[in-house]
Motif scaffolding. Structure first.
Motif, PDB file in Angstrom:
ATOM      1  N   HIS A 112      54.272  41.743  40.261  1.00 13.92           N
ATOM      2  CA  HIS A 112      53.223  41.200  39.445  1.00 13.92           C
ATOM      3  C   HIS A 112      52.060  40.936  40.077  1.00 13.92           C
ATOM      4  CE1 HIS A 112      56.509  40.649  36.294  1.00 13.92           C
ATOM      5  NE2 HIS A 112      57.275  40.377  37.485  1.00 13.92           N
ATOM      6  N   ALA A 113      50.985  41.243  39.400  1.00 12.31           N
ATOM      7  CA  ALA A 113      49.702  40.958  40.036  1.00 12.31           C
ATOM      8  C   ALA A 113      48.903  40.190  39.000  1.00 12.31           C
ATOM      9  CB  ALA A 113      48.866  42.304  40.407  1.00 12.31           C
ATOM     10  N   ASP A 114      48.537  38.793  38.943  1.00 14.24           N
ATOM     11  CA  ASP A 114      48.182  38.147  37.641  1.00 14.24           C
ATOM     12  C   ASP A 114      48.911  38.239  36.635  1.00 14.24           C
ATOM     13  OD1 ASP A 114      46.078  37.020  39.368  1.00 14.24           O
ATOM     14  OD2 ASP A 114      44.640  38.727  38.828  1.00 14.24           O
ATOM     15  N   VAL A 115      48.422  38.898  35.537  1.00  9.43           N
ATOM     16  CA  VAL A 115      49.174  39.058  34.247  1.00  9.43           C
ATOM     17  C   VAL A 115      49.754  40.300  34.191  1.00  9.43           C
ATOM     18  CG1 VAL A 115      47.878  37.301  33.212  1.00  9.43           C
ATOM     19  CG2 VAL A 115      47.111  39.641  32.919  1.00  9.43           C
ATOM     20  N   ARG A 116      49.467  41.190  35.185  1.00 12.81           N
ATOM     21  CA  ARG A 116      49.982  42.664  35.085  1.00 12.81           C
ATOM     22  C   ARG A 116      51.182  42.654  35.986  1.00 12.81           C
ATOM     23  NH1 ARG A 116      46.216  47.475  36.974  1.00 12.81           N
ATOM     24  NH2 ARG A 116      48.129  48.512  36.257  1.00 12.81           N
TER      25      ARG A 116
END
Length: 191
Positions: A112-116
């Motif tokens: 998970h990278a921020d909302v992605r």
């Protein structure tokens, strides 16, 4: 028939699901081993997927019993010409027996990278092959799994498949060319 319908029929006719939980619960790992042997022989399986190795591990009364199960299954798979995938959950706190006894380890990760959310694949072991360590992005699509190799993996594949004929490149300096048996080999690096 449409291609999609043909694929569905092919999968339906060639893919077998069995549950070994009840056998494992009643007869232990020895019973599960016998069930797997019987099913591999009956269906002439060439790939085998065992999902739930964490459950198999939890049923084993000792680490030695679990290792014996892995060993017995591997011996039979080798004799049968069958390749197996043992699916398990990652456990960063323990290095489990199956990690040392199998030929390859492939981790599938959700990152998970921020909302992605992205999927990554990491090969940590693959006996007998040169593989690029580290993570690669992948997607699961309707057409299957699509892996996006990192740049260095793509560049590694640019080696020529057939070597160009090698010849000597002279310096046209008599003594030097004699020492080098006619000059340097083409497609070589010399310092």
């Amino acid at each position: 028939l449409s291609i999609r319908r043909q694929r569905q029929m092919c999968i339906r006719d060639r893919l077998y699901y069995i549950s070994g939980f009840e056998t494992m619960e009643q007869q232990g790992l020895a019973g599960l081993t016998q069930l797997l042997r019987r099913e591999i022989q009956t269906h002439r399986a060439t790939p085998l997927v065992i999902d739930g190795m964490a459950t198999v591990w939890s049923v084993a009364d000792s680490d030695v019993t679990f290792r014996r199960f892995i060993h017995d299954v591997q011996v039979f798979l080798t004799a049968s010409g069958c390749t197996a995938l043992f699916l398990t959950q990652r456990d960063d706190q323990h290095f489990r027996a199956e990690h040392t006894m199998v030929d390859g380890l492939i981790d599938l990760l959700d990152v998970h990278a921020d909302v992605r959310a992205m999927r990554e694949l990491e090969i940590t072991k693959f006996r007998g092959s040169a593989f690029l360590r580290g993570r690669h992005f992948f997607e699961i699509t309707n057409a299957g799994i699509v892996v996006y190799p990192r740049t260095e993996a793509l560049l590694a594949d640019t080696q020529p498949s057939a070597q160009a004929p090698r010849r000597r490149l002279p310096f046209n300096i008599g003594g030097l060319d004699d020492m080098l048996q006619g000059g340097l080999l083409s497609t070589s690096v010399s310092v």
